[in-house]
Design an enzyme around this catalytic site. Structure first.
Site: not given
Length: 259
Positions: A8-10, A13, A108, A110-111, A187
């Site tokens: 994936g982009n991040t 796995v 994509g 993955d989808r 905050t």
């Protein structure tokens, strides 16, 4: 054993399958510059920890949304595992379902893999919500055809944009708010409420609109790393499958006659 790779982009796995069961999984940050040699050193050490050798890997299948990573994963498969990798959606690992959208090749992988796995596991009309770098919503009809969906910024992207474009807001971790109150008293709590409950509201609202447009009962399947976090705070999901993409890769490999 089958080595399934979801790039994936991040994160990338890696999951080692015995049949349809995941024996072990490993995760590494996505870096398109990482070579096949570097992957091999890292994986060899992890295999050894599990009492396994490279020769125990007899097949490999890859789904990647990062084109530059493809060659290095091919090198990993061929040079170190001595197998020709399957790529999801190609050749013997073709989808086996209709991709019924205007530009099928732009979907994509993955989808599409998620659509294959969700239909095989759950059947009927489905909406698959994948919590990744982006949050995607994908519609799969009762025939298993992919019908389209939605792409929204992932929750971490939304938080990064908020922090990066303001002068005084601190960086916080994504977690469930400490109470059900949506009136923050400091905050950090106000940020967390806005990002977390705002995201839950977006998910519920978009899925509600999709269900209405489908016009038939649709099961909601959640996947991705943050799916378990959201499962506890909405009654939206019928199924939560954090490993849906990996399971879809195993299904495609099995259909292709490798394991």
């Amino acid at each position: 054993m089958l080595l399934a790779v979801d790039c994936g982009n991040t994160n990338v796995v890696f999951a080692l399958f015995e049949g349809r069961e995941i024996r072990v999984r490993w995760r590494i940050a996505t870096d398109p510059r990482r070579t096949g040699d570097e992957y091999a050193v890292w994986l060899s050490q992890l295999l050894a920890i599990e009492g396994l050798e490279r020769s125990d890997v007899t097949a490999m299948i890859v789904s990647t949304v990062v084109p530059r990573a493809r060659h290095n994963l091919e090198v990993l498969a061929e040079k170190y595992f001595h197998v020709t990798p399957l790529f999801a959606g190609e050749g013997a690992a073709g989808w086996g379902i209709e991709i019924d959208v205007e530009e099928p090749n732009s979907l994509g992988t993955d989808r599409a893999v998620n659509a294959v796995a969700a239909h095989a596991k759950h059947g009927g009309d489905l909406i698959v919500v994948d919590f990744g770098t982006a949050t995607t919503f994908d519609v799969v009809d009762f025939h298993g055809a992919y019908k389209g969906g939605i792409i929204a910024p992932g929750i971490n992207l939304s938080l990064d944009a908020l922090v990066s474009n303001t002068a005084k807001l601190p960086r916080i971790a994504i977690e469930a708010p400490r109470s059900d109150s949506v009136i923050g008293r400091n905050t950090e709590d106000q940020m967390l409420i806005g990002v977390f409950w705002g995201y839950v509201a977006m998910i519920e609202g978009l899925v509600g609109r999709m269900r209405a447009e489908i016009g038939r009962p649709a099961k909601i399947v959640a996947t991705g790393g943050l799916s378990l976090l959201f499962e506890e705070h909405t009654k939206l999901f019928d199924h939560v499958d954090p490993d849906l993409t990996l399971e879809g890769l195993a299904i495609l490999a099995e259909r292709a006659g490798v394991s």
